[in-house]
Design an enzyme around this catalytic site. Sequence first.
Site, short mmCIF file in Angstrom:
data_model
loop_
_atom_site.label_atom_id
_atom_site.label_comp_id
_atom_site.label_asym_id
_atom_site.label_seq_id
_atom_site.Cartn_x
_atom_site.Cartn_y
_atom_site.Cartn_z
N CYS A 85 3.36 8.66 0.81
CA CYS A 85 3.87 7.84 1.89
C CYS A 85 4.21 6.46 1.30
O CYS A 85 3.32 5.73 0.87
CB CYS A 85 2.79 7.74 2.97
SG CYS A 85 3.29 6.73 4.35
N CYS A 121 6.55 -6.12 7.89
CA CYS A 121 7.59 -5.53 8.73
C CYS A 121 8.00 -6.56 9.77
O CYS A 121 7.18 -7.36 10.23
CB CYS A 121 7.07 -4.28 9.43
SG CYS A 121 8.36 -3.35 10.28
N GLU A 176 0.82 -1.20 0.00
CA GLU A 176 0.00 0.00 0.00
C GLU A 176 0.86 1.26 0.00
O GLU A 176 1.94 1.29 0.60
CB GLU A 176 -0.91 -0.01 1.22
CG GLU A 176 -1.91 -1.15 1.15
CD GLU A 176 -2.94 -1.15 2.27
OE1 GLU A 176 -4.06 -1.59 2.01
OE2 GLU A 176 -2.63 -0.71 3.40
N ASN A 185 -3.93 5.49 15.92
CA ASN A 185 -5.02 5.01 15.06
C ASN A 185 -5.31 3.56 15.39
O ASN A 185 -4.40 2.73 15.38
CB ASN A 185 -4.61 5.11 13.60
CG ASN A 185 -4.41 6.55 13.19
OD1 ASN A 185 -5.31 7.37 13.33
ND2 ASN A 185 -3.22 6.87 12.72
N CYS A 206 1.22 -1.31 15.98
CA CYS A 206 1.19 -1.07 14.53
C CYS A 206 0.54 -2.23 13.76
O CYS A 206 0.86 -3.39 13.99
CB CYS A 206 2.62 -0.86 14.03
SG CYS A 206 2.73 -0.58 12.26
N GLU A 263 10.46 -1.25 7.61
CA GLU A 263 11.53 -0.43 8.19
C GLU A 263 12.55 -0.16 7.09
O GLU A 263 13.32 -1.05 6.70
CB GLU A 263 12.16 -1.17 9.38
CG GLU A 263 13.46 -0.57 9.87
CD GLU A 263 13.40 0.93 10.19
OE1 GLU A 263 12.48 1.37 10.90
OE2 GLU A 263 14.27 1.66 9.70
N CYS A 311 6.42 -3.72 16.40
CA CYS A 311 5.96 -2.65 17.30
C CYS A 311 4.52 -3.00 17.70
O CYS A 311 3.69 -3.34 16.85
CB CYS A 311 6.03 -1.29 16.62
SG CYS A 311 7.72 -0.85 16.14
N HIS A 348 8.43 7.39 20.62
CA HIS A 348 7.25 6.80 21.27
C HIS A 348 7.33 6.55 22.77
O HIS A 348 6.33 6.19 23.39
CB HIS A 348 6.82 5.49 20.59
CG HIS A 348 6.57 5.62 19.13
ND1 HIS A 348 5.94 6.70 18.56
CD2 HIS A 348 6.87 4.79 18.09
CE1 HIS A 348 5.87 6.52 17.24
NE2 HIS A 348 6.43 5.39 16.93
N CYS A 380 -1.49 6.53 9.70
CA CYS A 380 -0.24 5.95 10.22
C CYS A 380 -0.53 4.62 10.92
O CYS A 380 -1.41 4.55 11.77
CB CYS A 380 0.39 6.84 11.27
SG CYS A 380 0.92 8.40 10.67
#
Length: 366
Positions: A108, A115, A95, A299, A122, A169, A119, A224, A342
């Site tokens: 973006c 990934c 995406e 989000n 995410c 990443e 995290c 974070h 995000c």
Amino acid sequence: MTLSERQNLIGLTRIEMQSFFASLGVREFHARQVLQWIYQRGINNFSQMTDLSKTFRDQLQQLAQVSVPETLTVRESSDGTRKWLLRLEDDNCIETVFIPEEDRGTLCVSAQVGCSLNCTFCATARQGFSRNLTTAEIIGQLLAVKNDLQAFGYGDRPITNVVMMGMGEPLLNYDAVVAALHLMLDDLSFGMSRRRVTLSTAGVVPAMERLALDCPVSLAVSLHATNNDLRDELVPLNRKYPIETLLQACHRYVAGENKRHITFEYVMLKGINDSKGEAQTLARLLSGLPAKVNLIPFNKSPGIEYECSDQSTIDTFREVLLSSGLMTVTRRTRGKDIEAACGQLAGRFADRTRRRWKFEQAIAPC
Ligand code: SAH
């Protein structure tokens, strides 16, 4: 020669294209023309590259191709954000999100299929990791979107900014990403300034050192948390490169560069990392660094238990940072209704790590 054996010219940097042409016995300067045809005029068909000799065009037709990821769907959010689902040659999907604003258009871009960093907040992490993207697939996202946007009636240069903040990443796919960055900056292709290209990292320290030398684009760091215990949990990469090591690398990244700053991303998680005390600690940690803070309202995605901090908590957090002299903005959430915000990017692919195999079985192949 079958199509898949032909050299894809997308993704070759200027120097690589020159050596490919040299290997065909063709003068290197033709790389200039071909780069401009592909990136500036959006031409994928060699027969339309009219300032090349007929013989050379025929040779390219046989030995090369210009292959851009295929657009499967484009979804548009009520705020104008658009999300592309692109299919790669091996049927993995990624995406890419376009965020139009008054004075700019930001793309973006994804760096990996999935990934591996895990995290906890995410959505990309939930799907696991499949593979690195090639340079062609990274720069191909800009081309596919640019061509589609032009067809939608956008002007000549719809993409003015790039943020490597999509799936994956980027610094764990170093070589392919840096080659793609060079193409973004090259005057013969996208010709963007370093200021307008931002790479976001969870903090792969040795690769940050290399990037400063190889292609010092703008840097964003996903911080974070303000202490290692919490960051170990939220961003497990912290166990390898803890906060102090990461911040030292940030100091080195901007050393000697005038007017350079690093953006620190900080996701606002209710009751987890959003207290006034943490805002004060953050200000202390970043003092002495040319830093800007981007507060990102969390989000939500299915299966992720965190909640977003209340607006008043985010405002207080921001005020603490501002009053200590730190430039701070709360990132406006864009594209939430189409899962383009995000941390919501997921694509569709098989998790090679098999962590999420049940999830994978549940979704249709693309
Ligand atoms: N791996 C890189 C690139 C991802 S960028 C990095 O970690 O920086 C995407 C940004 O969105 C990162 O700062 C990431 O931590 C943040 N993010 C991830 N999930 C999110 C969510 N659910 N809500 C808000 N921000 C999120």
